[in-house]
Design a protein around this motif. Structure first.
Motif, PDB file in Angstrom:
ATOM      1  N   PRO A 241      30.571  31.152  29.051  1.00  0.00           N
ATOM      2  CA  PRO A 241      31.316  30.958  30.294  1.00  0.00           C
ATOM      3  C   PRO A 241      32.748  30.484  30.088  1.00  0.00           C
ATOM      4  O   PRO A 241      33.520  30.421  31.036  1.00  0.00           O
ATOM      5  CB  PRO A 241      30.500  29.878  31.008  1.00  0.00           C
ATOM      6  N   SER A 242      33.108  30.135  28.845  1.00  0.00           N
ATOM      7  CA  SER A 242      34.461  29.601  28.624  1.00  0.00           C
ATOM      8  C   SER A 242      35.112  30.216  27.390  1.00  0.00           C
ATOM      9  O   SER A 242      35.475  29.507  26.451  1.00  0.00           O
ATOM     10  CB  SER A 242      34.393  28.077  28.467  1.00  0.00           C
ATOM     11  N   PRO A 243      35.237  31.553  27.340  1.00  0.00           N
ATOM     12  CA  PRO A 243      35.916  32.163  26.182  1.00  0.00           C
ATOM     13  C   PRO A 243      37.418  31.924  26.261  1.00  0.00           C
ATOM     14  O   PRO A 243      37.955  31.588  27.328  1.00  0.00           O
ATOM     15  CB  PRO A 243      35.594  33.652  26.339  1.00  0.00           C
ATOM     16  N   PHE A 244      38.092  32.081  25.140  1.00  0.00           N
ATOM     17  CA  PHE A 244      39.558  32.035  25.156  1.00  0.00           C
ATOM     18  C   PHE A 244      40.070  33.192  26.010  1.00  0.00           C
ATOM     19  O   PHE A 244      39.547  34.295  25.943  1.00  0.00           O
ATOM     20  CB  PHE A 244      40.116  32.149  23.740  1.00  0.00           C
ATOM     21  N   ALA A 245      41.096  32.923  26.807  1.00  0.00           N
ATOM     22  CA  ALA A 245      41.694  33.963  27.650  1.00  0.00           C
ATOM     23  C   ALA A 245      43.199  33.735  27.706  1.00  0.00           C
ATOM     24  O   ALA A 245      43.681  32.626  27.453  1.00  0.00           O
ATOM     25  CB  ALA A 245      41.099  33.928  29.046  1.00  0.00           C
ATOM     26  N   VAL A 246      43.946  34.792  28.010  1.00  0.00           N
ATOM     27  CA  VAL A 246      45.409  34.685  28.102  1.00  0.00           C
ATOM     28  C   VAL A 246      45.882  35.306  29.404  1.00  0.00           C
ATOM     29  O   VAL A 246      45.190  36.107  30.034  1.00  0.00           O
ATOM     30  CB  VAL A 246      46.112  35.381  26.917  1.00  0.00           C
ATOM     31  N   SER A 247      47.089  34.918  29.783  1.00  0.00           N
ATOM     32  CA  SER A 247      47.743  35.482  30.964  1.00  0.00           C
ATOM     33  C   SER A 247      48.354  36.835  30.598  1.00  0.00           C
ATOM     34  O   SER A 247      48.716  37.066  29.446  1.00  0.00           O
ATOM     35  CB  SER A 247      48.833  34.531  31.438  1.00  0.00           C
ATOM     36  N   PRO A 248      48.496  37.747  31.558  1.00  0.00           N
ATOM     37  CA  PRO A 248      49.143  39.041  31.264  1.00  0.00           C
ATOM     38  C   PRO A 248      50.572  38.894  30.751  1.00  0.00           C
ATOM     39  O   PRO A 248      51.103  39.798  30.103  1.00  0.00           O
ATOM     40  CB  PRO A 248      49.125  39.767  32.610  1.00  0.00           C
ATOM     41  N   ASN A 249      51.228  37.755  31.051  1.00  0.00           N
ATOM     42  CA  ASN A 249      52.625  37.581  30.652  1.00  0.00           C
ATOM     43  C   ASN A 249      52.790  36.887  29.303  1.00  0.00           C
ATOM     44  O   ASN A 249      53.907  36.576  28.900  1.00  0.00           O
ATOM     45  CB  ASN A 249      53.358  36.767  31.720  1.00  0.00           C
ATOM     46  N   THR A 250      51.699  36.657  28.590  1.00  0.00           N
ATOM     47  CA  THR A 250      51.773  35.963  27.302  1.00  0.00           C
ATOM     48  C   THR A 250      52.448  36.839  26.253  1.00  0.00           C
ATOM     49  O   THR A 250      52.179  38.044  26.170  1.00  0.00           O
ATOM     50  CB  THR A 250      50.354  35.597  26.811  1.00  0.00           C
ATOM     51  N   HIS A 251      53.332  36.246  25.435  1.00  0.00           N
ATOM     52  CA  HIS A 251      53.991  36.983  24.362  1.00  0.00           C
ATOM     53  C   HIS A 251      52.964  37.449  23.337  1.00  0.00           C
ATOM     54  O   HIS A 251      51.961  36.771  23.087  1.00  0.00           O
ATOM     55  CB  HIS A 251      55.018  36.093  23.656  1.00  0.00           C
ATOM     56  N   VAL A 252      53.237  38.588  22.726  1.00  0.00           N
ATOM     57  CA  VAL A 252      52.316  39.151  21.741  1.00  0.00           C
ATOM     58  C   VAL A 252      52.122  38.213  20.552  1.00  0.00           C
ATOM     59  O   VAL A 252      51.014  38.100  20.013  1.00  0.00           O
ATOM     60  CB  VAL A 252      52.814  40.540  21.265  1.00  0.00           C
ATOM     61  N   SER A 253      53.171  37.514  20.127  1.00  0.00           N
ATOM     62  CA  SER A 253      53.029  36.608  18.981  1.00  0.00           C
ATOM     63  C   SER A 253      52.040  35.486  19.296  1.00  0.00           C
ATOM     64  O   SER A 253      51.243  35.094  18.432  1.00  0.00           O
ATOM     65  CB  SER A 253      54.387  36.007  18.600  1.00  0.00           C
ATOM     66  N   GLN A 254      52.046  34.989  20.548  1.00  0.00           N
ATOM     67  CA  GLN A 254      51.087  33.958  20.941  1.00  0.00           C
ATOM     68  C   GLN A 254      49.668  34.518  20.970  1.00  0.00           C
ATOM     69  O   GLN A 254      48.718  33.868  20.527  1.00  0.00           O
ATOM     70  CB  GLN A 254      51.443  33.394  22.323  1.00  0.00           C
ATOM     71  N   VAL A 255      49.541  35.723  21.500  1.00  0.00           N
ATOM     72  CA  VAL A 255      48.235  36.390  21.519  1.00  0.00           C
ATOM     73  C   VAL A 255      47.716  36.548  20.097  1.00  0.00           C
ATOM     74  O   VAL A 255      46.555  36.246  19.792  1.00  0.00           O
ATOM     75  CB  VAL A 255      48.341  37.770  22.206  1.00  0.00           C
ATOM     76  N   PHE A 256      48.592  37.005  19.220  1.00  0.00           N
ATOM     77  CA  PHE A 256      48.204  37.272  17.826  1.00  0.00           C
ATOM     78  C   PHE A 256      47.761  35.987  17.133  1.00  0.00           C
ATOM     79  O   PHE A 256      46.731  35.961  16.457  1.00  0.00           O
ATOM     80  CB  PHE A 256      49.395  37.902  17.094  1.00  0.00           C
ATOM     81  N   ASN A 257      48.550  34.927  17.286  1.00  0.00           N
ATOM     82  CA  ASN A 257      48.205  33.660  16.627  1.00  0.00           C
ATOM     83  C   ASN A 257      46.881  33.104  17.134  1.00  0.00           C
ATOM     84  O   ASN A 257      46.075  32.598  16.356  1.00  0.00           O
ATOM     85  CB  ASN A 257      49.319  32.635  16.850  1.00  0.00           C
ATOM     86  N   LEU A 258      46.647  33.194  18.440  1.00  0.00           N
ATOM     87  CA  LEU A 258      45.384  32.713  18.996  1.00  0.00           C
ATOM     88  C   LEU A 258      44.219  33.540  18.452  1.00  0.00           C
ATOM     89  O   LEU A 258      43.195  32.996  18.018  1.00  0.00           O
ATOM     90  CB  LEU A 258      45.431  32.810  20.530  1.00  0.00           C
ATOM     91  N   PHE A 259      44.388  34.857  18.454  1.00  0.00           N
ATOM     92  CA  PHE A 259      43.333  35.759  17.994  1.00  0.00           C
ATOM     93  C   PHE A 259      43.008  35.509  16.525  1.00  0.00           C
ATOM     94  O   PHE A 259      41.842  35.425  16.131  1.00  0.00           O
ATOM     95  CB  PHE A 259      43.815  37.206  18.187  1.00  0.00           C
ATOM     96  N   ARG A 260      44.064  35.341  15.728  1.00  0.00           N
ATOM     97  CA  ARG A 260      43.878  35.211  14.281  1.00  0.00           C
ATOM     98  C   ARG A 260      43.337  33.830  13.895  1.00  0.00           C
ATOM     99  O   ARG A 260      42.394  33.725  13.109  1.00  0.00           O
ATOM    100  CB  ARG A 260      45.227  35.464  13.610  1.00  0.00           C
TER     101      ARG A 260
END
Length: 804
Positions: free
Chosen positions: A744-763
């Protein structure tokens, strides 16, 4: 939710397991080393006596045939083992790197793989191929780490232990990291270097608490191997004299030579130049090997498997003939540097270790001289490295040049054939010859008498190896631990950095090249700076396949059979916000453009589901709208999800099997906003279906059976496949409540998040799925590993520039 006592027991068992992994990895290294030594000694004894006899009688062709007989037999056996388990070919480091990065390579950590790998590498090394046994040790350790804590194996299905611990991918990945580190530690006698290797080259996601366990595992592997090797070879059990499979020996100047220094500040300039040359040579090696690998993928791999065996035999034949002819024709007879010798092929040199002593070869040379080319070729690779590091006798520059060229070419050709093969030792030997050549030239032509040849051989080995594999921290520590000489830390580090920078200017490291050739979506450490022009909305997948919190069995079966996704968002329809959404209220739905752009993909999803109804009669696909649903709105004050979970009303309709979406439906009816509530894994859904976890329409969801965490993970890591299940016993109209099992509480991001932030969180968090959720909790897309690969990001960046 473990109680404190169970959590402490869990941690204690984990420490016991990492110790067991280290011990078992050390024993695998002992097995490989013992039989490589046995077969190699047998081969060289027979061939050596034959060469000595035939030199006088003129029957050297017979000696060559004997050598060919040994080598071809051993290589043939190694190739057959790879036919049994194809993933056992090569060093295994690219595969383990992929696994620890989050990509599951089929069969990479199976019991059959480690058996074929360990037996295959001892045959390929004993067969005279220019390969090392150190790289496969890393793969073997990783397989031990993956299998031992599971207490089960596909190959040994009948042996079952009730061992309820470590039934998750995260635990398995941690143990594979420890096993890979133990493999490095056993290979080089470098436990700290092994830990750093696992951190630098292996794991993408590093748990801080893992560091101490991995070091403990590496220590256990090193000292297990050291204990048994010292006892077997020297008969002194309990004395630790042989720390790893590859030992560089002790570097020290002769006491009689007062001018000698291991290295001086002046030498650093030469070391930097050697690093540049090593980087260029490594880049050349990688470029040639990449072209060879592409040729094999086009012309060898598509053909019958026998062709791969024939290629391995061709490489073995060529290598054997080159070694024999080069030793006979190209070698020079050099004068021994001290008097007195024992036997026809050994010489007691003052200050030399016994290993270096006994490996001097006098093939085709008169008394009191030795054949420098044969001394390098007719010895195990470890002995040849020791010769270049410590031999006081000279090797002619011509011999070293020819040896380097032949070894460079043949080892480049060999890496990639269908035998288990490592690259560390051939690279070290090739680089050591290059470094020794530089030392000879500086002594002979520039007159630098203070130079210690062994230091230049070591720096040359580091430069070439660094240029090929592009490792920095871990390789520096491995080489320092292997030499037991901390004063070499600075020159080795500088040389490796320069070699890496030079090589990176032209291409990637050899392991990264082979990973890319296989099309594996490996995530780098970070994205390029220009990628920050993109947002999460630019790279996400808007075409969602989702499930409802309460879904019919027929719908689940249809979804699972028509998709290959590993996880599915759990959603409800946001009926309360529909009207505001259609008015374009930015506060209510600040991502209206994503909803409009996803209409076509959502429609495609609808069509796919309706088509699958016809092909799979028992599946009834759910849609978001139905004319039979009650029109009254629930009281605004009540929580929508809570009502839905309590089953007070049905927040989503059913479609009958023969009904398809109507053309008259409005946009509101077709595309209601989807409120995101969690993620459910494919394996969890399949487990729920297999165990019949469901309830009927006439009952409440409270009557559904509940599974414990242990029951849910009982089939790990091999969950049943939906296509293999017999679901005839299940009533397709029954309903599954997935809410107790979803995350019920996975990591999630906003559509406006920078790709570098997405990448760092994912990695850094080791994710496989990253939902994109807008300001009011509506899911608008999902990001997976595929969306973060370099090629995908480049394509999206090009689209971004075109749209500007």
């Amino acid at each position: 939710s473990l109680p404190k006592q169970k959590a402490q027991r869990y941690e204690a068992v984990k420490w016991v397991m990492v110790f067991a992994i280290g011990v078992c990895t050390g024993l695998v290294g002992l097995f490989v080393d013992f039989f490589v030594r046995l077969f190699t000694q047998l081969k060289f004894q027979v061939v050596q006596s034959s060469v000595e006899e035939c030199t006088e009688k003129g029957c050297l062709a017979l000696s060559l045939l004997e050598l060919l007989g040994f080598n071809l037999t051993f290589v043939f056996l190694a190739s057959l083992l790879v036919l049994i388990q194809p993933v056992a070919a090569g060093s295994g480091i690219p595969e383990i790197k992929c696994y620890l990065n989050g990509v599951k390579v089929p069969g990479v950590v199976r019991l059959r793989t480690v058996v074929c790998k360990a037996m295959g590498v001892l045959f390929s090394v004993a067969g005279g191929l220019f390969v090392g046994k150190e790289g496969p040790m890393i793969h073997s350790g990783a397989v031990v780490g993956a299998g031992l804590p599971q207490f089960q194996s596909i190959s040994l299905r009948k042996i079952q232990f009730n061992f309820p611990y470590f039934r998750s991918d995260r635990d398995k990945r941690d143990f594979v990291s420890a096993g890979a580190a133990a493999g490095v530690a056993a290979a080089f006698g470098a436990p700290i270097g092994g830990t750093l290797f696992s951190l630098e080259e292996g794991s993408s996601f590093w748990n801080q608490g893992l560091t101490w366990k991995v070091l403990f595992c590496s220590m256990a592997a090193t000292f297990t191997l050291n204990f048994f090797r010292s006892g077997i070879q020297f008969g002194s059990w309990g004395s630790f004299q042989l720390p790893g499979l590859l030992n560089f020996g002790e570097f020290k100047c002769s006491e009689s030579d007062k001018k000698c220094h291991l290295w001086t500040a002046v030498d650093l300039g030469f070391f930097i130049l050697m690093g540049i040359v090593g980087g260029l040579l490594g880049a050349t090696f990688n470029c040639l090997n990449k072209r060879l690998a592409k040729y094999r993928m086009r012309n060898v791999h598509p053909k019958p498997k026998l062709v791969r065996v024939l290629e391995s035999l061709l490489v073995s034949l060529t290598t054997t003939v080159v070694v024999f002819v080069a030793s006979m024709v190209l070698g020079e007879c050099r004068q021994m540097s001290s008097t007195g010798h024992s036997g026809n092929d050994t010489l007691n040199l003052q200050g030399m270790s016994e290993d270096v002593n006994s490996s001097i070869k006098t093939f085709f040379c008169p008394n009191e001289t030795y054949n420098d080319m044969a001394t390098l070729f007719f010895n195990p690779q470890e002995s040849a490295i020791l010769q270049l590091f410590h031999q006081d006798g000279t090797f002619s520059p011509v011999t070293l040049s020819l040896f380097f060229l032949l070894y460079f070419s043949l080892s480049c050709w060999t890496y990639g054939i269908s035998v288990p093969s490592g690259l560390f030792v051939p690279s070290l030997l090739c680089g050591a010859a290059f470094g020794r050549l530089v030392a000879n030239l500086l002594k002979s032509y520039i007159g630098l008498d203070h130079i210690y040849s062994g230091t230049f051989a070591l720096i040359g080995a580091a430069a070439f190896l660094g240029g090929v594999v592009r490792m920095t921290i871990s390789l520096t520590v491995i080489l320092i631990e292997s030499t037991n000489e901390i004063t070499y830390g600075l020159p080795i580090m500088i040389t490796l950095m320069v070699a890496k920078w030079t090589g990176d200017f032209f291409n990637k490291g050899i392991y990264d090249i082979h990973v890319n050739l296989r099309g594996v979506p490996l995530l780098e450490w970070e994205t390029e700076v220009e990628m920050d022009k993109l947002r999460a909305s630019d790279i996400m997948e808007p075409n969602l396949t989702y499930v409802y919190p309460h879904t019919r069995i027929q719908s689940l079966v249809s979804i699972l059979r028509t998709t290959v996704h590993h996880a599915f968002p759990v959603v409800t329809e946001n009926r309360g916000n529909e009207r505001e959404f259609m008015k374009g209220n930015q506060l209510i739905s600040n991502n209206i453009k994503f909803k409009k752009s996803s209409i076509l993909t959502r429609a495609g999803e609808q069509r796919k589901r309706s088509q699958s109804m016809k092909s799979y009669p028992s599946s009834e696909l759910r849609n978001m709208c139905d004319e039979h649903i009650a029109t009254e709105e629930p009281p605004e004050k009540e929580d929508l999800l809570q009502q839905m979970l309590e089953r007070r009303y049905t927040p989503y309709p059913n479609l009958y099997p023969d009904q398809s979406p109507s053309e008259e439906w409005t946009m509101e009816e077709r595309f209601r906003p989807l409120t995101f509530h969690g993620l459910i894994l494919r394996s969890q859904l399949v487990t729920l279906l297999v165990r019949g976890v469901c309830y009927s329409e006439s009952q409440s969801s409270a009557s559904q059976p509940r599974l414990s965490h242990a029951e849910m993970s009982e089939d790990y890591p091999r969950y049943p496949d939906i296509h293999d299940l017999d679901l005839t016993l299940l009533n397709p109209r029954m309903i599954v409540d997935v809410t107790p099992y979803m995350n019920p509480s996975p990591f999630a991001v906003s559509p406006n998040t920078h790709v570098s932030q997405v990448f760092n969180l994912f990695r850094t968090m080791g994710l496989r799925h990253l939902p994109v959720v807008n300001a009011v909790g509506e899911i608008v897309g999902i990001i997976t590993r595929h969306n973060l690969t370099h090629e995908f990001l480049q394509a999206r960046l090009r689209q971004h520039y075109q749209s500007i």
